[in-house]
Write an enzyme that holds these catalytic residues in place. Structure first.
Site, PDB file in Angstrom:
ATOM      1  CG  ASN A  79     -64.723  41.136   8.792  1.00  0.00           C
ATOM      2  OD1 ASN A  79     -63.501  41.177   8.664  1.00  0.00           O
ATOM      3  ND2 ASN A  79     -65.378  42.008   9.535  1.00  0.00           N
ATOM      4  CG  ASP A 126     -63.601  41.201  12.677  1.00  0.00           C
ATOM      5  OD1 ASP A 126     -63.227  41.079  11.506  1.00  0.00           O
ATOM      6  OD2 ASP A 126     -63.358  42.208  13.364  1.00  0.00           O
ATOM      7  NE  ARG A 149     -61.250  50.206   6.206  1.00  0.00           N
ATOM      8  CZ  ARG A 149     -61.248  48.974   6.713  1.00  0.00           C
ATOM      9  NH1 ARG A 149     -60.763  47.960   6.015  1.00  0.00           N
ATOM     10  NH2 ARG A 149     -61.744  48.737   7.916  1.00  0.00           N
ATOM     11  CD  GLU A 203     -59.298  41.991  10.843  1.00  0.00           C
ATOM     12  OE1 GLU A 203     -58.767  40.921  10.470  1.00  0.00           O
ATOM     13  OE2 GLU A 203     -60.514  42.074  11.099  1.00  0.00           O
ATOM     14  CG  ASN A 239     -62.364  44.604   6.337  1.00  0.00           C
ATOM     15  OD1 ASN A 239     -61.521  45.242   6.975  1.00  0.00           O
ATOM     16  ND2 ASN A 239     -63.257  43.844   6.935  1.00  0.00           N
TER      17      ASN A 239
END
Length: 297
Positions: free
Chosen positions: A152, A202, A101, A18, A103
């Site tokens: 995202n 994403d 959490r 990522e 991201n």
């Protein structure tokens, strides 16, 4: 139309690769493996990957003006000293939400960090448990959005008036009016709705022409979108279905780097996608990207 070429440049199988980001000074690609709990730096010159273990999930890492990086580890914003491999907590978010959490995160041109949260196990998400935060240079934290499923991709137009944002489960790319003095968001609207087969939106990046490149998780592609018309201009297919994020880098920011994930694939899917979790370089797109920003704190 120039001929588009896709090659795997980092052949390690990330669980969830990522947050790719090009570091111009060293000609390196910085990216994370969320589930692998590592920050990676890949050198274009030597083709070597150097890594740092974070000890918890790591959603993003971005350069810091004062040196090193800041990263989203667990629910903390941490400072990373790459030379000593030391990780120091700077500020925690969501102490009341242990199931969440951090991201994706990105720094705006003013040097403020925007970082979003999601539930660790997104499949069993309650109703929109995540939020989007802004971390100012003095490390104060402002909540910009709540009621987010999976926070995202994000990026800003050159004039800083528009902020593009993705909440993956909404299956759209949205735009907001952005107040560059405060970071305040207003007038949310959809600029692109995902089509059948495109998967979940994403990570994303803007090119120098102000157009969007969106990585499609479970879609095995990056789509090129004109936010002014909401039209898809181009599709770049990748040999990994779980395409996660993208950024421009390389000479003149003319190459598109794309991360992917292997976590959650069963053995037969892994057999069909031997490059799942690799990081790819796409050349021949005929467009350029823009440099990333460094956190001012």
């Amino acid at each position: 139309m120039s001929s588009v070429k896709v090659e795997s440049v980092v052949k390690e199988h990330a669980g969830i690769g990522e947050g790719p980001l090009w570091e111009e000074s060293d000609q390196t690609l910085l990216f994370v493996d969320i589930s692998g709990q590592k920050i990676h730096r890949w050198s274009a010159a030597t083709n070597q990957v150097h890594s740092l273990k974070t000890g918890d999930t790591v959603g993003f890492a971005v350069p810091r003006r004062s040196g090193g990086y800041v990263a989203g580890v667990g629910r903390s914003i941490v400072a990373v000293d790459w030379t000593t491999q030391k990780v120091t907590s700077l500020v925690n978010v969501e102490d009341d939400k242990p199931e969440n959490r951090l991201n994706d995160g990105k720094v705006d041109p003013m040097g403020r960090l925007l970082a979003g949260s999601m539930r660790k196990d997104a499949q069993t998400a309650q109703v929109k448990p995540g939020s989007l935060y802004m971390v100012n240079s003095n490390l104060s934290v402002t909540k910009l959005l709540s009621q987010v499923d999976i926070s995202n991709g994000m990026d800003w137009t050159q004039d800083l008036k528009t902020f593009f944002y993705i909440d993956s489960l909404a299956l759209s790319v949205d735009a907001f009016d952005y107040d560059s003095s405060t970071g305040h968001l207003a007038n949310r609207r959809v600029v692109y709705r995902m089509e059948e087969g495109e998967g979940l939106p994403d990570g994303m990046t803007l090119d120098a022409d102000g157009r969007l490149w969106v990585a499609c998780y479970d879609g095995g592609r990056v789509v090129h979108i004109d936010p002014a018309t909401g039209k898809r201009l181009q599709t770049v297919s990748l040999p990994a279905m779980k395409t996660t994020s993208c950024c421009f880098g390389g000479p003149d920011y003319s190459e598109l780097f794309v991360t992917s994930a292997s976590l959650g694939l069963d053995p037969s899917q892994l057999h069909q996608q031997p490059q799942a979790g690799h990081t790819f370089r796409v050349t021949g797109l005929g467009v350029k990207g823009r440099p990333s920003n460094s956190f001012a704190g």
